[in-house]
Design an enzyme around this catalytic site. Sequence first.
Site, PDB file in Angstrom:
ATOM      1  CG  ASP A  29      -2.052   1.002   0.827  1.00  0.00           C
ATOM      2  OD1 ASP A  29      -2.097   1.769   0.055  1.00  0.00           O
ATOM      3  OD2 ASP A  29      -3.057   1.047   1.847  1.00  0.00           O
ATOM      4  CB  CYS A  72      -0.688   3.118   3.629  1.00  0.00           C
ATOM      5  SG  CYS A  72      -1.832   2.983   4.821  1.00  0.00           S
ATOM      6  CB  SER A 123      -5.043   8.840  17.214  1.00  0.00           C
ATOM      7  OG  SER A 123      -5.575   8.079  16.713  1.00  0.00           O
ATOM      8  CG  HIS A 151       2.804   2.977  10.949  1.00  0.00           C
ATOM      9  ND1 HIS A 151       3.216   1.826  11.821  1.00  0.00           N
ATOM     10  CD2 HIS A 151       2.135   2.455  10.170  1.00  0.00           C
ATOM     11  CE1 HIS A 151       2.743   0.694  11.511  1.00  0.00           C
ATOM     12  NE2 HIS A 151       1.878   1.069  10.415  1.00  0.00           N
ATOM     13  N   GLY A 152       1.954   3.723  14.221  1.00  0.00           N
ATOM     14  CA  GLY A 152       0.795   3.172  14.831  1.00  0.00           C
ATOM     15  C   GLY A 152       0.831   2.429  15.742  1.00  0.00           C
ATOM     16  N   GLY A 195      -0.217  -1.129  15.796  1.00  0.00           N
ATOM     17  CA  GLY A 195       0.251  -2.521  15.542  1.00  0.00           C
ATOM     18  C   GLY A 195      -0.719  -3.693  16.219  1.00  0.00           C
TER      19      GLY A 195
END
Lengths: 481, 136
Positions: free
Chosen positions: A96, A99, A385, A404-405, A407
């Site tokens: 992706d 993304c 977030s 990035h996040g 997971g």
Amino acid sequence: MKEKLKRISEYKWLLPQNVDSRMKVPGIIFVSRDLLTQTVEDEALVQVRNAAMLPGIVKASLAMPDIHYGYGLPIGGVIATDWESGVVSPGGVGFDINCGVRLLVTNLYLKDIEDKKRILVEALYRHIPTGVGSRGKLRLTHSEEKEVLARGAKWAVEKGYGLKKDLEATESYGCLEGANPEKVSYKALERGAQQLGTLGSGNHFLEIQYVDEIYDYGLAKKFNLEKNKITIMIHTGSRGLGHQIATDYLEVMGRALRKYNIVLPDRQLACAPINSPEGQDYISAMKCAANYAWANRQILMHWTREAICKALNASPEELGLELIYDHAHNIVKKEEHIVDGKKRILAVHRKGATRAFPPGHPELPAKYRSMGQPVIIPGDMGRYSYLLVGTREAMSETFGSSCHGAGRVLSRHKAINRARGRSITNELEKEGILVKAADSRTVKEEMPEAYKDVSMVVEAIAGAKISKKVARMKPIVVIKG
Amino acid sequence: MKHYKYFSTTADMGMVVSGKDISEIFINSAMGMFNLFSASENFKPKEEFMVRLKGENWEELLFKWLNELLFYYDAYKIYFVDFQILRIEPYRIEALIRGDKIENQKIEREIKAVTYHNLEIVKKNNKWEAKVLFDL
């Protein structure tokens, strides 16, 4: 592989180069002991090791605190290769391409919309094409699509989807120069023609959130953020177009391995010299997918504005939707970095990693030059977030990169088993979060407990001083594909 | 008995496919992939396409085959139910595939791509087995 790691500092672990004679550089994993013991799979560390074997890799094969098992490079992996003598690897970017996430701030506060969440979730769900098999409201001819590929979010703004100032708040101004649509296959164009302006499925989402915690009041104020302010986050990528480009070039690179006599332990890491026709073609095509993704998120932002204005019977001025920032977390970029005191031009591959440039970096728009680049870290749909900013340490330690996040921590299968007999939608509603998705299976697979607590990841990245915390946002309205 | 079995990794899913010959591996892999998209039985073999592919080994051919089907699915929204292999030899395949335009049938899942990661086809005791991982 875990037993081979050596602790350098609280959030930094070394995978020594002598673990495998084929490694050209060591591995460095930025992670807390808790994350390392609880969440990092051994296979992900094998992937850090494999990436360290890429020709022309510089300094180290890096991994961010949200590292997990991927294909080729692990998710959370960052590698930089020399632009002259190194390789480019589609497996170092992922399927992706671009993304990424986009964070918007509004003029509204929690109290303004607390009783309007139902109207908002319905309006967004109606207005934003989501879900498996979804097609957009746009139908592009191939020649129109090629314009999108060449010009990215600029194309979208010129077509009336948003404002010129949105481009200022987008990584690379929403358009990578040198994108050549002629390097994109017919198949990729066919897949992309009807998917521009769609959210997609899986972990992609659109959320209305509110700011529930501020960590740096000075920076938050500059971002126009304060407690209870309403924000919106959009997470999606380049859809079928990007997936097809990645697939096409994975095949090209498989042949290139033989042609250039490159031996790697994982075909998914297949690569070609940057200075080869294969390498150049991939970079041109990858830029097209990146541009498509920026146009996609720009269009979705515009439709979000329309949907919310209509639902609240408000004017765009009253809503005051402003783009804080949009950045990729799956991309390879040509960047200048200082390595061992020398300026080097590098191909920085970020796969499940975010660019995090420090204050003063010339690539940042004027309004963020003194603050550092916004780094948006989405969590799961039940918790929160984060917004952070890039730091000088990121530049010297991670080629200007961050996590990035959250997971996943549960596989989809385990998540569905865990959710058996429960209504995740009702559970979230009790906590004040309205979720709408085409399918209850998606909600189950994506339920909060299927993900790591993103705060653990953020604590590690902030602890390693790679990014600085600004604010935390909690979701209240979520649409999922 | 189904000739494919799904497995999950933390982030993604894959399948182990078995067959008595290579031809069955290709047919069962295709069925396994489409069943991941939807378990609905309301798809009919209405539209027909011809597929001709070649690779450098069985793994590459399987990668190309599944990606070809995924392309039709994603670009034209066609769910395939019938796979007739006209010719298969090292390392070429020619097949007639039949499927149905997705209208109101329930689609449960999408995959982004078929990956090369740990992709393998092995023959043991007169039985073939393939392992494929998808990027969800």
